[in-house]
Write an enzyme that holds these catalytic residues in place. Structure first.
Site, PDB file in Angstrom:
ATOM      1  N   ASN A  15       1.185  -1.149  -0.374  1.00  0.00           N
ATOM      2  CA  ASN A  15      -0.260   0.077   0.246  1.00  0.00           C
ATOM      3  C   ASN A  15       0.620   1.168  -0.154  1.00  0.00           C
ATOM      4  O   ASN A  15       1.963   1.355   0.651  1.00  0.00           O
ATOM      5  CB  ASN A  15      -0.854   0.052   1.229  1.00  0.00           C
ATOM      6  CG  ASN A  15      -1.882  -1.263   1.032  1.00  0.00           C
ATOM      7  OD1 ASN A  15      -3.116  -1.639   0.169  1.00  0.00           O
ATOM      8  ND2 ASN A  15      -2.316  -1.922   2.140  1.00  0.00           N
ATOM      9  N   CYS A  16      -0.337   2.305  -0.345  1.00  0.00           N
ATOM     10  CA  CYS A  16       0.791   3.613  -0.767  1.00  0.00           C
ATOM     11  C   CYS A  16       1.740   3.722   1.391  1.00  0.00           C
ATOM     12  O   CYS A  16       1.637   3.957   2.062  1.00  0.00           O
ATOM     13  CB  CYS A  16      -0.293   4.500  -0.614  1.00  0.00           C
ATOM     14  SG  CYS A  16       0.650   6.424  -0.762  1.00  0.00           S
ATOM     15  N   PRO A  17       2.787   4.395   0.527  1.00  0.00           N
ATOM     16  CA  PRO A  17       3.159   4.707  -0.881  1.00  0.00           C
ATOM     17  C   PRO A  17       5.011   3.614  -0.435  1.00  0.00           C
ATOM     18  O   PRO A  17       5.423   3.940  -1.337  1.00  0.00           O
ATOM     19  CB  PRO A  17       4.146   6.594   0.335  1.00  0.00           C
ATOM     20  CG  PRO A  17       4.399   5.840   1.298  1.00  0.00           C
ATOM     21  CD  PRO A  17       3.738   5.089   1.984  1.00  0.00           C
ATOM     22  N   ASP A  42      -3.287  -1.580  -5.091  1.00  0.00           N
ATOM     23  CA  ASP A  42      -3.007  -0.717  -4.616  1.00  0.00           C
ATOM     24  C   ASP A  42      -3.854   0.221  -5.742  1.00  0.00           C
ATOM     25  O   ASP A  42      -3.114   1.229  -6.108  1.00  0.00           O
ATOM     26  CB  ASP A  42      -2.135  -0.201  -3.664  1.00  0.00           C
ATOM     27  CG  ASP A  42      -2.378   1.315  -3.544  1.00  0.00           C
ATOM     28  OD1 ASP A  42      -3.811   1.611  -3.070  1.00  0.00           O
ATOM     29  OD2 ASP A  42      -1.684   1.825  -2.288  1.00  0.00           O
ATOM     30  N   ASP A  48      -1.011   8.516  -7.939  1.00  0.00           N
ATOM     31  CA  ASP A  48       0.186   8.820  -7.285  1.00  0.00           C
ATOM     32  C   ASP A  48       1.822   8.135  -8.609  1.00  0.00           C
ATOM     33  O   ASP A  48       2.631   9.196  -8.238  1.00  0.00           O
ATOM     34  CB  ASP A  48       0.493   7.614  -6.013  1.00  0.00           C
ATOM     35  CG  ASP A  48       0.243   7.933  -5.429  1.00  0.00           C
ATOM     36  OD1 ASP A  48      -0.724   8.787  -5.156  1.00  0.00           O
ATOM     37  OD2 ASP A  48      -0.445   7.019  -3.922  1.00  0.00           O
TER      38      ASP A  48
END
Length: 82
Positions: A15-17, A42, A48
């Site tokens: 998941n981010c980041p 994600d 992003d």
């Protein structure tokens, strides 16, 4: 569009980041003009990764979603004058 992928980065399950951080590290080690394929699960990568490419001037060649995964082909920016 025909090109060959130099590297594949599988960030599925992250998941981010983390996906963008891993992409940044991989791109740093690539030669100008090389292409990386990123595979992610994600959904935030759809926001992003284009921002990452735009900010660092890399070419986002393709962006698509298939089978609940996100696929990106990114060409590392060329050096000035090439």
């Amino acid at each position: 569009m025909t090109y060959s992928i130099s590297r594949t980065l599988d960030t599925c399950g992250l998941n981010c980041p983390e996906p963008v951080m891993m992409l940044h590290k991989v791109v740093r080690d690539m030669a100008a003009g090389d292409i990386v394929e990123v595979i992610a699960t994600d959904p935030s990568t759809s926001r992003d990764i284009p921002k990452f490419c735009n900010f660092l001037d890399h070419d986002l060649l393709t962006q698509e979603e298939r089978d609940n995964r996100f696929y990106y082909h990114i060409r590392k920016k060329q050096l000035d004058g090439l």
